[in-house]
Design a protein around this motif. Sequence first.
Motif, PDB file in Angstrom:
ATOM      1  N   THR A 281      31.683 -22.823 -27.488  1.00 12.59           N
ATOM      2  CA  THR A 281      32.090 -23.392 -26.204  1.00 12.59           C
ATOM      3  C   THR A 281      32.163 -24.907 -26.285  1.00 12.59           C
ATOM      4  OG1 THR A 281      30.971 -21.552 -25.103  1.00 12.59           O
ATOM      5  CG2 THR A 281      31.591 -23.435 -23.738  1.00 12.59           C
ATOM      6  N   ILE A 282      31.209 -25.510 -26.992  1.00 14.16           N
ATOM      7  CA  ILE A 282      31.211 -26.960 -27.169  1.00 14.16           C
ATOM      8  C   ILE A 282      32.487 -27.422 -27.861  1.00 14.16           C
ATOM      9  CG2 ILE A 282      30.104 -28.844 -28.445  1.00 14.16           C
ATOM     10  CD1 ILE A 282      27.426 -27.454 -27.923  1.00 14.16           C
ATOM     11  N   LYS A 283      32.883 -26.696 -28.895  1.00 14.18           N
ATOM     12  CA  LYS A 283      34.100 -27.059 -29.624  1.00 14.18           C
ATOM     13  C   LYS A 283      35.335 -26.887 -28.751  1.00 14.18           C
ATOM     14  CE  LYS A 283      36.617 -26.076 -33.893  1.00 14.18           C
ATOM     15  NZ  LYS A 283      36.636 -25.252 -35.143  1.00 14.18           N
ATOM     16  N   GLN A 284      35.362 -25.823 -27.949  1.00 14.15           N
ATOM     17  CA  GLN A 284      36.519 -25.545 -27.113  1.00 14.15           C
ATOM     18  C   GLN A 284      36.704 -26.596 -26.023  1.00 14.15           C
ATOM     19  OE1 GLN A 284      36.417 -21.682 -25.283  1.00 14.15           O
ATOM     20  NE2 GLN A 284      38.231 -22.050 -24.022  1.00 14.15           N
TER      21      GLN A 284
ATOM     22  N   LEU B  46      23.281 -23.234 -13.680  1.00 13.63           N
ATOM     23  CA  LEU B  46      24.735 -23.153 -13.548  1.00 13.63           C
ATOM     24  C   LEU B  46      25.317 -24.493 -13.118  1.00 13.63           C
ATOM     25  CD1 LEU B  46      27.331 -21.520 -13.571  1.00 13.63           C
ATOM     26  CD2 LEU B  46      26.860 -20.853 -11.197  1.00 13.63           C
ATOM     27  N   SER B  47      24.663 -25.162 -12.172  1.00 13.90           N
ATOM     28  CA  SER B  47      25.163 -26.456 -11.711  1.00 13.90           C
ATOM     29  C   SER B  47      25.127 -27.490 -12.823  1.00 13.90           C
ATOM     30  CB  SER B  47      24.341 -26.941 -10.511  1.00 13.90           C
ATOM     31  OG  SER B  47      22.988 -27.161 -10.866  1.00 13.90           O
ATOM     32  N   LYS B  48      24.094 -27.444 -13.673  1.00 15.51           N
ATOM     33  CA  LYS B  48      24.037 -28.379 -14.797  1.00 15.51           C
ATOM     34  C   LYS B  48      25.069 -28.025 -15.861  1.00 15.51           C
ATOM     35  CE  LYS B  48      19.570 -28.097 -15.666  1.00 15.51           C
ATOM     36  NZ  LYS B  48      18.270 -28.448 -16.291  1.00 15.51           N
ATOM     37  N   THR B  49      25.270 -26.724 -16.087  1.00 12.45           N
ATOM     38  CA  THR B  49      26.230 -26.302 -17.107  1.00 12.45           C
ATOM     39  C   THR B  49      27.642 -26.764 -16.763  1.00 12.45           C
ATOM     40  OG1 THR B  49      24.903 -24.343 -17.662  1.00 12.45           O
ATOM     41  CG2 THR B  49      27.208 -24.317 -18.309  1.00 12.45           C
ATOM     42  N   VAL B  50      28.075 -26.518 -15.542  1.00 12.67           N
ATOM     43  CA  VAL B  50      29.434 -26.913 -15.164  1.00 12.67           C
ATOM     44  C   VAL B  50      29.542 -28.431 -15.076  1.00 12.67           C
ATOM     45  CG1 VAL B  50      29.938 -24.749 -13.978  1.00 12.67           C
ATOM     46  CG2 VAL B  50      28.916 -26.636 -12.695  1.00 12.67           C
ATOM     47  N   ARG B  51      28.436 -29.102 -14.774  1.00 14.82           N
ATOM     48  CA  ARG B  51      28.463 -30.563 -14.755  1.00 14.82           C
ATOM     49  C   ARG B  51      28.676 -31.126 -16.160  1.00 14.82           C
ATOM     50  NH1 ARG B  51      29.666 -34.412 -10.993  1.00 14.82           N
ATOM     51  NH2 ARG B  51      28.980 -36.414 -11.819  1.00 14.82           N
ATOM     52  N   TYR B  52      28.055 -30.504 -17.159  1.00 17.25           N
ATOM     53  CA  TYR B  52      28.258 -30.947 -18.531  1.00 17.25           C
ATOM     54  C   TYR B  52      29.698 -30.742 -18.975  1.00 17.25           C
ATOM     55  CZ  TYR B  52      23.153 -30.929 -18.759  1.00 17.25           C
ATOM     56  OH  TYR B  52      21.822 -31.170 -18.525  1.00 17.25           O
TER      57      TYR B  52
ATOM     58  N   LYS C 145      23.541 -30.757 -26.630  1.00 13.94           N
ATOM     59  CA  LYS C 145      22.251 -30.081 -26.667  1.00 13.94           C
ATOM     60  C   LYS C 145      21.849 -29.587 -25.281  1.00 13.94           C
ATOM     61  CE  LYS C 145      17.413 -30.761 -27.980  1.00 13.94           C
ATOM     62  NZ  LYS C 145      16.415 -31.736 -28.491  1.00 13.94           N
ATOM     63  N   LYS C 146      22.134 -30.394 -24.268  1.00 20.63           N
ATOM     64  CA  LYS C 146      21.760 -30.014 -22.909  1.00 20.63           C
ATOM     65  C   LYS C 146      22.563 -28.820 -22.420  1.00 20.63           C
ATOM     66  CE  LYS C 146      20.922 -34.881 -22.115  1.00 20.63           C
ATOM     67  NZ  LYS C 146      21.434 -36.089 -21.456  1.00 20.63           N
ATOM     68  N   PHE C 147      23.835 -28.755 -22.836  1.00 23.99           N
ATOM     69  CA  PHE C 147      24.658 -27.611 -22.462  1.00 23.99           C
ATOM     70  C   PHE C 147      24.085 -26.320 -23.044  1.00 23.99           C
ATOM     71  CE2 PHE C 147      27.980 -24.558 -23.431  1.00 23.99           C
ATOM     72  CZ  PHE C 147      28.596 -24.402 -22.195  1.00 23.99           C
ATOM     73  N   CYS C 148      23.672 -26.373 -24.308  1.00 24.73           N
ATOM     74  CA  CYS C 148      23.080 -25.192 -24.939  1.00 24.73           C
ATOM     75  C   CYS C 148      21.813 -24.762 -24.212  1.00 24.73           C
ATOM     76  CB  CYS C 148      22.775 -25.477 -26.406  1.00 24.73           C
ATOM     77  SG  CYS C 148      24.232 -25.706 -27.439  1.00 24.73           S
ATOM     78  N   GLU C 149      20.976 -25.713 -23.836  1.00 18.92           N
ATOM     79  CA  GLU C 149      19.747 -25.407 -23.108  1.00 18.92           C
ATOM     80  C   GLU C 149      20.050 -24.690 -21.799  1.00 18.92           C
ATOM     81  OE1 GLU C 149      17.503 -28.910 -22.398  1.00 18.92           O
ATOM     82  OE2 GLU C 149      17.573 -29.582 -24.473  1.00 18.92           O
ATOM     83  N   SER C 150      20.946 -25.269 -21.010  1.00 18.18           N
ATOM     84  CA  SER C 150      21.241 -24.722 -19.688  1.00 18.18           C
ATOM     85  C   SER C 150      21.952 -23.382 -19.767  1.00 18.18           C
ATOM     86  CB  SER C 150      22.088 -25.722 -18.886  1.00 18.18           C
ATOM     87  OG  SER C 150      21.356 -26.891 -18.612  1.00 18.18           O
TER      88      SER C 150
END
Length: 338
Positions: A83-86, A215-221, A95-100
């Motif tokens: 997902t990070i690459k996409q 979810l709010s942090k994930t979409v924010r990232y 790193k924060k995206f993976c955590e959330s």
Amino acid sequence: MSSNEMFNDRYSMSPSYKDLVIDFWNTINWYYSNDEKISSKTVVSNSIQSFSFNCFDIFSIIFIAFLFTYIRYAFGSIVSLKTIKQFQLTVPNEKKFCESAWKLLFYTLAWSYCFYLVKYQYNYFDEPYLVWDNWSAGMLVPFNIKIIYFIQCGFYFHSIYATLYLDSRRHDFYIMILHHVVTATLIFVSYAIRYHRIGLLVLCCHDIADIWLELSKTVRYLNTRQNNRWEQASYISFSMLIVCWFIFRLYWFPLKVLYSTGVVAVYRTLDQGLHLYLPFNILLWILFILNIYWFFLILKVLQNALFGSLNQSGDCREDDEEKLSPSNSADLQKKRTN
């Protein structure tokens, strides 16, 4: 003489905040001023002796805690990195995206199962006083409850390690450690003294807010570059976080859980030997205070968003040193792609 006859007041079936404060205070005063009850030292001693936790249960929780660490690593390496690459996330948010994303997956599955149990299979959510029916130390724990209990206990023991060594460091680092320790202790102790029914209510009132938080942090990232297609989703998820946090953690939790453990439990379980009454309630009230503290942090994020000063992650708990300027971020991004 039964506990109902000794205690003159009556508990409310639909308590308010006022009922919680007044009834809990009266119950505490009665419980610790009653000459007929045994000493607090004896109560604690008898409670510890009644712990029902065999070696298999303990090893199962330890195994689950280690398993979560491995699953999280695999999830971050295989799913989240794709997902990070996409979406081409900025370096600070990888790193924060993976955590959330990992926590979002866990809380969604765990809360869905827990809500099914307390709402549809046992109806503890609508009638929380039922959690004390036929209670006794060492009683049999249904297998469907034992599963979620061991999973949750293992997850929070894992979370203590993850906060120390895996997660990004934030301003409320020590508060998070306290939260995980208190939660893991509550789950462990409540299972050992067979307060597993009220434990389900505690989990149900908390995990739903964590779903919307992650979810709010994930979409924010995801919404950190020129493409703002995730902006509306960010606003919606953050709004749901505020609503769910207030309803479940600041309204239902005190009125369904704190009132039940502080007041109703005295009527329903004292004759069978009320175990760790004050220590258990103190831990729950610490959890409630932490909920209030974090709610003010959430309101701080809302204030920053309204005045246009929200940081990239949308998380006011993050350390200032983790924030990167656009130029530094671009340099790191270039190094990563080389």
